[in-house]
Design an enzyme around this catalytic site. Sequence first.
Site, short mmCIF file in Angstrom:
data_model
loop_
_atom_site.label_atom_id
_atom_site.label_comp_id
_atom_site.label_asym_id
_atom_site.label_seq_id
_atom_site.Cartn_x
_atom_site.Cartn_y
_atom_site.Cartn_z
N ALA A 59 3.14 4.46 -17.73
CA ALA A 59 3.15 2.99 -17.71
C ALA A 59 2.04 2.40 -16.84
CB ALA A 59 4.51 2.47 -17.25
N TYR A 83 -3.14 15.62 -32.75
CA TYR A 83 -2.45 14.38 -32.41
C TYR A 83 -1.40 14.06 -33.49
CZ TYR A 83 -1.88 9.45 -31.09
OH TYR A 83 -1.35 8.24 -30.71
N ASN A 128 6.74 7.54 -23.57
CA ASN A 128 5.52 6.87 -24.05
C ASN A 128 4.25 7.63 -23.70
OD1 ASN A 128 3.78 4.34 -24.71
ND2 ASN A 128 3.31 4.80 -22.56
N ALA A 144 0.04 16.10 -35.60
CA ALA A 144 1.14 17.08 -35.56
C ALA A 144 2.11 16.74 -34.43
CB ALA A 144 0.57 18.49 -35.37
N LYS A 197 2.69 13.82 -33.14
CA LYS A 197 3.42 12.58 -33.43
C LYS A 197 4.41 12.76 -34.57
CE LYS A 197 1.57 10.24 -30.14
NZ LYS A 197 2.40 9.77 -29.03
P1 NAP Z 1 -3.44 4.82 -22.77
O1 NAP Z 1 -3.89 3.41 -22.64
O2 NAP Z 1 -4.44 5.91 -22.82
O3 NAP Z 1 -2.37 5.12 -21.59
C1 NAP Z 1 -1.78 6.38 -21.51
C2 NAP Z 1 -0.73 6.37 -20.41
O4 NAP Z 1 -0.07 7.65 -20.42
C3 NAP Z 1 -1.32 6.19 -19.03
O5 NAP Z 1 -0.39 5.48 -18.25
C4 NAP Z 1 -1.45 7.64 -18.52
O6 NAP Z 1 -1.38 7.75 -17.11
C5 NAP Z 1 -0.20 8.23 -19.14
N1 NAP Z 1 -0.28 9.70 -19.29
C6 NAP Z 1 -1.14 10.42 -20.04
N2 NAP Z 1 -0.84 11.73 -19.92
C7 NAP Z 1 0.22 11.82 -19.07
C8 NAP Z 1 0.97 12.89 -18.56
N3 NAP Z 1 0.71 14.18 -18.88
N4 NAP Z 1 1.99 12.62 -17.70
C9 NAP Z 1 2.28 11.34 -17.37
N5 NAP Z 1 1.60 10.29 -17.82
C10 NAP Z 1 0.58 10.52 -18.67
O7 NAP Z 1 -2.55 5.02 -24.10
P2 NAP Z 1 -1.80 3.95 -25.02
O8 NAP Z 1 -2.73 3.53 -26.09
O9 NAP Z 1 -1.11 2.93 -24.18
O10 NAP Z 1 -0.71 4.91 -25.71
C11 NAP Z 1 0.61 5.01 -25.23
C12 NAP Z 1 1.41 5.84 -26.23
O11 NAP Z 1 1.38 5.20 -27.52
C13 NAP Z 1 0.85 7.24 -26.46
O12 NAP Z 1 1.90 8.16 -26.68
C14 NAP Z 1 0.04 7.08 -27.73
O13 NAP Z 1 -0.11 8.29 -28.43
C15 NAP Z 1 0.90 6.09 -28.49
N6 NAP Z 1 0.15 5.36 -29.53
C16 NAP Z 1 -0.91 4.56 -29.21
C17 NAP Z 1 -1.57 3.88 -30.21
C18 NAP Z 1 -2.73 2.98 -29.93
O14 NAP Z 1 -3.32 2.49 -30.91
N7 NAP Z 1 -3.08 2.71 -28.71
C19 NAP Z 1 -1.18 4.05 -31.54
C20 NAP Z 1 -0.11 4.87 -31.83
C21 NAP Z 1 0.57 5.52 -30.81
P3 NAP Z 1 -2.75 7.66 -16.20
O15 NAP Z 1 -3.17 6.22 -16.24
O16 NAP Z 1 -2.29 8.07 -14.84
O17 NAP Z 1 -3.73 8.57 -16.83
#
Ligand code: NAP
Length: 248
Positions: free
Chosen positions: A14, A156, A91, A158, A160
């Site tokens: 978050a 990715y 998330n 796989a 999801k």
């Molecule tokens: P983001 O902006 O890259 O943020 C990722 C978040 O996850 C950050 O808070 C990061 O922490 C944390 N994180 C990553 N690896 C971690 C780990 N091993 N342990 C704990 N925290 C971890 O990503 P987002 O776009 O918000 O995506 C959030 C979720 O939605 C993901 O699962 C992504 O696959 C999914 N999603 C996103 C999209 C999109 O278009 N953005 C579409 C479909 C699905 P740090 O800041 O400390 O690195």
Amino acid sequence: MKLLENKVALVTGASRGIGEAVALKFAEQGASVAFTYLSSVEKATALEERLAGMGVKAKGYKSDAGDFKAAEQLTADVLKDFGTIDICVNNAGISKDNLLLRLTPEQWDDVIQANLKSVYNLTKQVMRPMMKARSGSIINMSSVVGMKGNGGQSAYAASKAGIIGFTKSIAQEIGSRNIRCNAIAPGFIETDMTHYLKDGGAEKWFEKIPLGRFGKTEDVANAALYLASDMSLYVTGQVLSVCGGMNM
Ligand code: NAP
């Protein structure tokens, strides 16, 4: 009456993006919020302060979602600090995109561990207090890519798609305990993860999205609020697409 009054939510990843928007939305609706991050210490501290400023109890935990032992410790810490866990949003996630010809075993393992094993790790932990309370809502962040696939994103996709199978299975396992488990499948949401998409020109993507725009993190947070709240008490095992219609 706010939608999440007297609820405790745990949101992974978050410190930025969708997870941050979910944490803020839940706090706005009265929930106490425990959240995790991996390396963004300053952003996590800022979020903790912002949430506390909204009048709810809030705490950030540095915890690697891909690490089983860390999930065990996190759950114990949150239960000690907050007393219970009513809502869990899995998330946290990463993307490491590459054509399969170039995708290394390390890249594959990193993505599966952070995105899919993480969901197993924490769900296994939080279901215990939820079973005791005979109530709970688990929300797993999948993706439209997990439903449609996407060239260059096999690991990715796989991970999801795996989340969807996991979600539907867990919904069947623990539905009788009044614990719900649903997934959200966002489309292209404007965050750090999708920043690169804009480089090639956003317009070509807009042609594939009936609503003609990228999603905002708040669009996903609103869906999470629905699934977390009593508004969705008879909804489990479902995948809610938040993608501007690109998944039709
Ligand atoms: P983001 O902006 O890259 O943020 C990722 C978040 O996850 C950050 O808070 C990061 O922490 C944390 N994180 C990553 N690896 C971690 C780990 N091993 N342990 C704990 N925290 C971890 O990503 P987002 O776009 O918000 O995506 C959030 C979720 O939605 C993901 O699962 C992504 O696959 C999914 N999603 C996103 C999209 C999109 O278009 N953005 C579409 C479909 C699905 P740090 O800041 O400390 O690195």
